[in-house]
Structure formats: C-alpha cells, structure tokens
Design an enzyme around this catalytic site. Structure first.
Site, PDB file in Angstrom:
ATOM      1  N   ASP A 171      -4.852   3.887  -1.625  1.00 22.56           N
ATOM      2  CA  ASP A 171      -5.909   4.248  -0.675  1.00 22.56           C
ATOM      3  C   ASP A 171      -6.368   5.681  -0.899  1.00 22.56           C
ATOM      4  O   ASP A 171      -5.646   6.623  -0.579  1.00 22.56           O
ATOM      5  CB  ASP A 171      -5.383   4.109   0.755  1.00 22.56           C
ATOM      6  CG  ASP A 171      -5.185   2.654   1.138  1.00 22.56           C
ATOM      7  OD1 ASP A 171      -6.154   1.883   1.032  1.00 22.56           O
ATOM      8  OD2 ASP A 171      -4.059   2.284   1.522  1.00 22.56           O
ATOM      9  N   SER A 214       0.834  -1.201   0.000  1.00 25.05           N
ATOM     10  CA  SER A 214       0.000   0.000   0.000  1.00 25.05           C
ATOM     11  C   SER A 214       0.872   1.256   0.000  1.00 25.05           C
ATOM     12  O   SER A 214       1.648   1.498   0.932  1.00 25.05           O
ATOM     13  CB  SER A 214      -0.911   0.012   1.229  1.00 25.05           C
ATOM     14  OG  SER A 214      -1.424   1.317   1.398  1.00 25.05           O
ATOM     15  N   HIS A 233      -8.551   1.523  -3.756  1.00 28.27           N
ATOM     16  CA  HIS A 233      -9.491   1.352  -2.644  1.00 28.27           C
ATOM     17  C   HIS A 233     -10.101   2.715  -2.341  1.00 28.27           C
ATOM     18  O   HIS A 233      -9.435   3.582  -1.777  1.00 28.27           O
ATOM     19  CB  HIS A 233      -8.689   0.783  -1.452  1.00 28.27           C
ATOM     20  CG  HIS A 233      -9.473   0.629  -0.193  1.00 28.27           C
ATOM     21  ND1 HIS A 233      -8.861   0.428   1.030  1.00 28.27           N
ATOM     22  CD2 HIS A 233     -10.813   0.636   0.056  1.00 28.27           C
ATOM     23  CE1 HIS A 233      -9.790   0.314   1.973  1.00 28.27           C
ATOM     24  NE2 HIS A 233     -10.968   0.444   1.407  1.00 28.27           N
ATOM     25  N   MET A 283      -8.820   8.623   0.164  1.00 24.72           N
ATOM     26  CA  MET A 283      -9.635   9.017   1.330  1.00 24.72           C
ATOM     27  C   MET A 283     -10.088  10.464   1.181  1.00 24.72           C
ATOM     28  O   MET A 283      -9.295  11.322   0.786  1.00 24.72           O
ATOM     29  CB  MET A 283      -8.789   8.911   2.606  1.00 24.72           C
ATOM     30  CG  MET A 283      -8.149   7.555   2.810  1.00 24.72           C
ATOM     31  SD  MET A 283      -7.161   7.561   4.319  1.00 24.72           S
ATOM     32  CE  MET A 283      -6.478   5.917   4.264  1.00 24.72           C
ATOM     33  N   HIS A 301      -1.412  -1.159  -4.108  1.00 26.06           N
ATOM     34  CA  HIS A 301      -2.690  -0.771  -3.509  1.00 26.06           C
ATOM     35  C   HIS A 301      -2.697   0.738  -3.263  1.00 26.06           C
ATOM     36  O   HIS A 301      -1.752   1.297  -2.718  1.00 26.06           O
ATOM     37  CB  HIS A 301      -2.855  -1.546  -2.198  1.00 26.06           C
ATOM     38  CG  HIS A 301      -4.156  -1.341  -1.499  1.00 26.06           C
ATOM     39  ND1 HIS A 301      -5.299  -2.035  -1.829  1.00 26.06           N
ATOM     40  CD2 HIS A 301      -4.498  -0.526  -0.465  1.00 26.06           C
ATOM     41  CE1 HIS A 301      -6.293  -1.659  -1.023  1.00 26.06           C
ATOM     42  NE2 HIS A 301      -5.827  -0.741  -0.190  1.00 26.06           N
ATOM     43  N   MET A 357     -12.084  -5.377   5.642  1.00 26.88           N
ATOM     44  CA  MET A 357     -11.157  -4.492   6.346  1.00 26.88           C
ATOM     45  C   MET A 357     -10.790  -5.104   7.688  1.00 26.88           C
ATOM     46  O   MET A 357     -11.668  -5.517   8.449  1.00 26.88           O
ATOM     47  CB  MET A 357     -11.777  -3.111   6.567  1.00 26.88           C
ATOM     48  CG  MET A 357     -11.911  -2.246   5.322  1.00 26.88           C
ATOM     49  SD  MET A 357     -10.361  -1.961   4.437  1.00 26.88           S
ATOM     50  CE  MET A 357      -9.375  -1.101   5.673  1.00 26.88           C
ATOM     51  N   MET A 372     -12.108   5.048  -0.310  1.00 29.33           N
ATOM     52  CA  MET A 372     -12.749   5.295   0.992  1.00 29.33           C
ATOM     53  C   MET A 372     -13.358   6.681   0.915  1.00 29.33           C
ATOM     54  O   MET A 372     -12.874   7.637   1.546  1.00 29.33           O
ATOM     55  CB  MET A 372     -11.704   5.189   2.118  1.00 29.33           C
ATOM     56  CG  MET A 372     -11.292   3.764   2.388  1.00 29.33           C
ATOM     57  SD  MET A 372      -9.738   3.687   3.295  1.00 29.33           S
ATOM     58  CE  MET A 372      -8.609   3.729   1.930  1.00 29.33           C
ATOM     59  N   ASP A 393      -6.928  -5.971   4.642  1.00 30.17           N
ATOM     60  CA  ASP A 393      -6.239  -4.683   4.565  1.00 30.17           C
ATOM     61  C   ASP A 393      -6.237  -4.040   5.949  1.00 30.17           C
ATOM     62  O   ASP A 393      -7.297  -3.750   6.502  1.00 30.17           O
ATOM     63  CB  ASP A 393      -6.998  -3.807   3.545  1.00 30.17           C
ATOM     64  CG  ASP A 393      -6.375  -2.446   3.342  1.00 30.17           C
ATOM     65  OD1 ASP A 393      -5.304  -2.166   3.914  1.00 30.17           O
ATOM     66  OD2 ASP A 393      -6.979  -1.653   2.588  1.00 30.17           O
TER      67      ASP A 393
HETATM   68  C1  DX5 Z   1      -6.273   1.770   5.930  1.00 32.30           C
HETATM   69  C2  DX5 Z   1      -5.876   1.565   4.485  1.00 32.30           C
HETATM   70  C3  DX5 Z   1      -4.772   0.607   4.314  1.00 32.30           C
HETATM   71  C4  DX5 Z   1      -3.466   1.026   4.895  1.00 32.30           C
HETATM   72  C5  DX5 Z   1      -2.847  -0.187   5.509  1.00 32.30           C
HETATM   73  O1  DX5 Z   1      -7.272   2.713   6.000  1.00 32.30           O
HETATM   74  O2  DX5 Z   1      -6.980   1.077   3.756  1.00 32.30           O
HETATM   75  O3  DX5 Z   1      -4.586   0.181   2.980  1.00 32.30           O
HETATM   76  O4  DX5 Z   1      -2.581   1.600   3.975  1.00 32.30           O
HETATM   77  O5  DX5 Z   1      -1.774   0.222   6.244  1.00 32.30           O
HETATM   78  P1  DX5 Z   1      -0.978  -0.697   7.252  1.00 32.30           P
HETATM   79  O6  DX5 Z   1      -0.455  -1.861   6.484  1.00 32.30           O
HETATM   80  O7  DX5 Z   1       0.081   0.214   7.752  1.00 32.30           O
HETATM   81  O8  DX5 Z   1      -1.954  -1.128   8.305  1.00 32.30           O
HETATM   82 ZN    ZN Z   2      -6.675   0.062   1.586  1.00 33.56          ZN
END
Ligand code: DX5
Ligand code: ZN
Length: 222
Positions: A39, A12, A71, A41, A37, A142, A73, A181
């Site tokens: 993320d 990620s 992903h 947000m 990956h 999750m 969010m 994740d």
């Molecule tokens: C959390 C994200 C993850 C995050 C995981 O909200 O969706 O993808 O990057 O990070 P680690 O591996 O540090 O828990």
């Molecule tokens: Zn993620």
C-alpha cells in the site's frame, strides 16, 4: 489471462512488523499467502503516508519469487509509475478518482509487461470504471475508505458493486480479477467471495493473527 475462478490471498505489508521486513515477507509466503500487497500512500490522495519505491525494492530483494501487488493511493500515479516498474513488481493498481490520464497510465503498465489494476473507493460508482474494463487485469473494489489498516468492512456500500462487476465482466466477455481490500478476515472474505470477489487483501487479520497459517486457511475456506 487472469483466472478469476482462482482464490488468491494477498497479505498486506502495511500491518507487518517493519523492523523485520524481510522475515515478515517470507513468513507471509510460507504461511500460505499467494501474493504480497503493498500500500503506497502519499498524504494527498489519502490522509496517511506509508512508503515508496525504495521500500518496495527491499521487499523485492527479500522475496525474489513473490508476486508483488502494488496499490498506489497517490494523486499522480502517472508521475511515479516508472519507479515501481523498475522495482520489479508484478501488478500495479491505480485509483480512478484523481485527475490524470487513467487510460494512458493503464496502457503504460501493460506495455511494461505487468498486470494492470484499477481501484475504486467505496463512494465511487462502478459505471465510472466501465470505460476502462477492457484495459485491466484486476478491478479493486475498496471495502473501506483507503488510508488506514484496521477499519471495518463496508458490506452494504461495496458488495453490490462486486455483484455488478461480475455481471459486466461476463456480459462483455472480459477477464479480470475482482479484488477486495479493507476489513477482510475469515468471515468477510466469505461474504466477498459469495458476491464474486476472488482476490482478498488482508493486513490486520493476517499479521496480527495468533497463527498466520490458520488465519490464511480460514480465508481460503470461507
Ligand atoms: C487500506 C489499504 C489496505 C490495508 C488493509 O487503505 O489499502 O490494503 O492494508 O488493512 P486491513 O486488512 O487491516 O483492513
Ligand atoms: Zn491496499
């Protein structure tokens, strides 16, 4: 059709050094990452704000061959979908919790020729996702409350859902990846794998590792 017997590791980029983004993407792929990956947000669906389609485009340009696993969010994935499709990603995962037309949005992802993912938070029961299981290529369970990297793997709350998802998948003759994740490292990946997950997203344990290849290998062998 997704091969859910194959173990896939998806570093990620949230935990990467963004001052050297292209280099970090290539480093993760060379060290043995299968997917990257991303993320996204929005500060509404989750407390944090990360990056948007422009960032994803930069990633695509630095690793033209990589499988990009996005992903989302965000509160309204339906309104921003086209921007991510245009960025040239391979999988788009949307969350079940916000209010929008989930089924129609999954359909749009697949109609664009992409892999479609559906994500559920630790507090969301699997039965809420059940009506959509025949429309997805990936189910993201999750393993932390989304929003931030570096949190602890929530084994008790989430592993029963992984087991249940495997059972539903075989009962209904479906084929989708089960991705985990949050808090994934060489130890927790083994726990998730034994419960039936096959795609492992990891930020901190990969990008902050002393040796990335060793960290990825530990996840693959766990
Ligand atoms: C959390 C994200 C993850 C995050 C995981 O909200 O969706 O993808 O990057 O990070 P680690 O591996 O540090 O828990
Ligand atoms: Zn993620």
């Amino acid at each position: 059709m997704p091969d859910f017997n194959q173990r896939i590791i998806a570093p990620s980029l949230l935990a990467a050094d963004w001052t050297r983004l292209g280099e970090e993407c290539r480093r993760a792929m060379t060290a043995g990452g299968d997917w990257l990956h991303l993320d996204v947000m929005d500060g509404h669906f989750v407390k944090n704000i990360s990056y948007g389609p422009a960032f994803v485009q930069h990633v695509r340009r630095s690793v033209p061959e990589a499988f990009l696993d996005v992903h989302l969010m965000i509160e309204r994935p339906d309104q921003y979908l086209q921007d991510f499709i245009d960025a040239g990603v391979n999988n788009i995962t949307i969350h079940l919790e916000p209010e929008y037309d989930t089924g129609e949005t999954l359909k749009r992802i697949r109609d664009a020729g992409l892999s479609a993912g559906l994500a559920i938070n630790p507090a969301t029961p699997l039965n809420k996702a059940e009506p959509f299981l025949d429309q997805i290529d990936l189910l993201l369970i999750m393993t932390v409350v989304p929003g931030f990297g570096g949190q602890q793997f929530m084994e008790k709350e989430t592993m029963p859902k992984v087991v249940e998802a495997c059972q539903m998948r075989s009962l209904r003759g479906l084929s989708f990846h089960i991705e985990v994740d949050g808090g994934i490292d060489g130890n927790t990946s083994g726990i998730a794998a034994r419960n039936g997950a096959n795609v492992f997203v990891a930020g901190t344990s990969v990008f902050r590792a002393e040796d990335m290849a060793t960290a990825l290998d530990a996840m693959r062998q766990s």
